[in-house]
Design a protein around this motif. Sequence first.
Motif, PDB file in Angstrom:
ATOM      1  N   LYS A 217       0.842  -1.202   0.000  1.00 24.72           N
ATOM      2  CA  LYS A 217       0.000   0.000   0.000  1.00 24.72           C
ATOM      3  C   LYS A 217       0.873   1.245   0.000  1.00 24.72           C
ATOM      4  O   LYS A 217       0.554   2.246  -0.660  1.00 24.72           O
ATOM      5  CB  LYS A 217      -0.943  -0.003   1.213  1.00 24.72           C
ATOM      6  CG  LYS A 217      -1.987   1.102   1.168  1.00 24.72           C
ATOM      7  CD  LYS A 217      -2.981   0.956   2.303  1.00 24.72           C
ATOM      8  CE  LYS A 217      -4.051   2.037   2.227  1.00 24.72           C
ATOM      9  NZ  LYS A 217      -5.059   1.909   3.309  1.00 24.72           N
ATOM     10  N   HIS A 220       2.151   1.684  -3.476  1.00 21.35           N
ATOM     11  CA  HIS A 220       1.121   2.306  -4.318  1.00 21.35           C
ATOM     12  C   HIS A 220       1.138   3.818  -4.167  1.00 21.35           C
ATOM     13  O   HIS A 220       1.132   4.564  -5.153  1.00 21.35           O
ATOM     14  CB  HIS A 220      -0.249   1.742  -3.945  1.00 21.35           C
ATOM     15  CG  HIS A 220      -1.400   2.490  -4.537  1.00 21.35           C
ATOM     16  ND1 HIS A 220      -2.115   3.431  -3.821  1.00 21.35           N
ATOM     17  CD2 HIS A 220      -1.939   2.477  -5.780  1.00 21.35           C
ATOM     18  CE1 HIS A 220      -3.062   3.930  -4.588  1.00 21.35           C
ATOM     19  NE2 HIS A 220      -2.982   3.373  -5.785  1.00 21.35           N
ATOM     20  N   TRP A 254      -2.942  -4.541  -5.510  1.00 21.06           N
ATOM     21  CA  TRP A 254      -2.371  -3.195  -5.491  1.00 21.06           C
ATOM     22  C   TRP A 254      -1.633  -2.872  -6.784  1.00 21.06           C
ATOM     23  O   TRP A 254      -1.613  -1.704  -7.214  1.00 21.06           O
ATOM     24  CB  TRP A 254      -1.448  -3.038  -4.282  1.00 21.06           C
ATOM     25  CG  TRP A 254      -2.227  -2.827  -3.018  1.00 21.06           C
ATOM     26  CD1 TRP A 254      -2.387  -3.711  -1.993  1.00 21.06           C
ATOM     27  CD2 TRP A 254      -2.986  -1.676  -2.665  1.00 21.06           C
ATOM     28  NE1 TRP A 254      -3.199  -3.184  -1.025  1.00 21.06           N
ATOM     29  CE2 TRP A 254      -3.579  -1.932  -1.400  1.00 21.06           C
ATOM     30  CE3 TRP A 254      -3.233  -0.452  -3.284  1.00 21.06           C
ATOM     31  CZ2 TRP A 254      -4.390  -0.996  -0.759  1.00 21.06           C
ATOM     32  CZ3 TRP A 254      -4.043   0.478  -2.641  1.00 21.06           C
ATOM     33  CH2 TRP A 254      -4.607   0.196  -1.401  1.00 21.06           C
ATOM     34  N   HIS A 257      -4.204  -1.547  -8.941  1.00 25.26           N
ATOM     35  CA  HIS A 257      -4.468  -0.156  -8.576  1.00 25.26           C
ATOM     36  C   HIS A 257      -3.447   0.778  -9.222  1.00 25.26           C
ATOM     37  O   HIS A 257      -3.801   1.836  -9.744  1.00 25.26           O
ATOM     38  CB  HIS A 257      -4.408   0.005  -7.050  1.00 25.26           C
ATOM     39  CG  HIS A 257      -5.743   0.016  -6.387  1.00 25.26           C
ATOM     40  ND1 HIS A 257      -6.690   1.008  -6.612  1.00 25.26           N
ATOM     41  CD2 HIS A 257      -6.298  -0.838  -5.506  1.00 25.26           C
ATOM     42  CE1 HIS A 257      -7.761   0.755  -5.885  1.00 25.26           C
ATOM     43  NE2 HIS A 257      -7.557  -0.357  -5.204  1.00 25.26           N
ATOM     44  N   GLU A 260      -4.239   1.139 -12.881  1.00 28.47           N
ATOM     45  CA  GLU A 260      -5.403   2.004 -13.132  1.00 28.47           C
ATOM     46  C   GLU A 260      -5.077   3.465 -12.885  1.00 28.47           C
ATOM     47  O   GLU A 260      -5.510   4.348 -13.641  1.00 28.47           O
ATOM     48  CB  GLU A 260      -6.567   1.559 -12.257  1.00 28.47           C
ATOM     49  CG  GLU A 260      -7.840   2.376 -12.476  1.00 28.47           C
ATOM     50  CD  GLU A 260      -9.005   1.870 -11.654  1.00 28.47           C
ATOM     51  OE1 GLU A 260     -10.157   2.287 -11.940  1.00 28.47           O
ATOM     52  OE2 GLU A 260      -8.789   1.059 -10.730  1.00 28.47           O
ATOM     53  N   ASP A 261      -4.312   3.742 -11.837  1.00 28.83           N
ATOM     54  CA  ASP A 261      -4.059   5.127 -11.443  1.00 28.83           C
ATOM     55  C   ASP A 261      -2.970   5.804 -12.261  1.00 28.83           C
ATOM     56  O   ASP A 261      -2.979   7.024 -12.406  1.00 28.83           O
ATOM     57  CB  ASP A 261      -3.689   5.184  -9.955  1.00 28.83           C
ATOM     58  CG  ASP A 261      -4.834   4.754  -9.054  1.00 28.83           C
ATOM     59  OD1 ASP A 261      -5.991   4.836  -9.496  1.00 28.83           O
ATOM     60  OD2 ASP A 261      -4.567   4.316  -7.914  1.00 28.83           O
ATOM     61  N   LYS A 289     -10.696  -7.034  -9.642  1.00 33.92           N
ATOM     62  CA  LYS A 289     -10.211  -5.654  -9.594  1.00 33.92           C
ATOM     63  C   LYS A 289      -9.787  -5.177 -10.980  1.00 33.92           C
ATOM     64  O   LYS A 289     -10.062  -4.035 -11.367  1.00 33.92           O
ATOM     65  CB  LYS A 289      -9.044  -5.549  -8.608  1.00 33.92           C
ATOM     66  CG  LYS A 289      -8.402  -4.166  -8.564  1.00 33.92           C
ATOM     67  CD  LYS A 289      -9.415  -3.094  -8.224  1.00 33.92           C
ATOM     68  CE  LYS A 289      -8.868  -1.706  -8.457  1.00 33.92           C
ATOM     69  NZ  LYS A 289      -9.926  -0.674  -8.426  1.00 33.92           N
TER      70      LYS A 289
END
Length: 356
Positions: A217, A220, A254, A257, A260-261, A289
């Motif tokens: 995390k 990320h 993650w 994530h 995607e980000d 996800k």
Amino acid sequence: MSFDVAAYFNSIYHHDLVSWFSMAGATQNDYEAFGQFLREINTGRSVDCLPQGIYPTKMIGNDFLRFVEQFHGLRSNAVVRFMDDFVLFSDSRRDLRHDFMTIQNLLGDKGLSLNPNKTSEGVRENIGLENAIEDVRMRLLQRRRIVVTDYDGIPEGEIEVEEDLSDEEMEFLRGLLRQDDIDEEDAELVLALMAEHAEEAMDRLADIARRFPHLFKNIHSFCLEAQDAVAVSEFVLELLQDVDAMVYEFQLFWLTHILEDRLLDTPSAGEIIDRLYNHPNATSISRAKLLEVPDLRYGLVELRDGHLGAGQSDWLSWASAVGHRGLRRIDRRHRLGYFAKASNYNKLVFDIVSKQ
């Protein structure tokens, strides 16, 4: 490798304890009475039912986990356990990580989980460096505390700090990065404070990710701040291409994530999507996800259509429906029409998604 079970005595399920007592050879009257005692002592709640601190509880808690070190699939040369504290010994880091994941799965079947803050790998050797510049470390830890507090929602104006790291502080962080045996606390410090200098830490990011999976995390957040999206994509690919790396489900989550980000417009986006979806350790959760990402490129639409057309009512089909929110409304409703007929859950998801 050493680790322990998070909130162990508060998390044991009382039916598992009754089963343990039965398998230990107790009579039916005894294990049924034991189950009644656990239920009634905690007003019917099935967890947090052991009275802590007394010897019988410690005996029960110690013997209950015996099945872990007796499991046939462990590869480490030795497993030492006291109560809920584990230490694995092996000359192979790969075997250690295999056993770590195996034990995590065994405990997960009992509703238990490992404590990421008390998981460490290897032996620390560079104590002298830390003692020599402890004042710098303390200043950096104070900065880290403020950064984390700010991310939790406290307005930045309530705390006054210098915006830029001093030369001494930056050199300290660079020194941590140069350590081959950087420990988890120092790795977290680097991730929290070096985002504006991400290019200096990017070469070590994959190593940190492999050694300290529970910092993902933080990784990320670090990748969100890093300016070079291509460098971030290279880090993600390095991790996904490493056949010896033990990549866990939550790491794949993650990594998706991060995709995607930050990475959907990078040249490697298509390959990253393929490797995430087809990774040997991918699960329905990590794939779900990925299917939720509302992008219309890289074959994601076709991938989602495959699940929507199968007539299933599961996480993959629901995630595919949510991922189609990037389509125009008329096209979205058309593609989800067959999916909506499979179950009441599907119809509910269809009603929500089709109105977006």
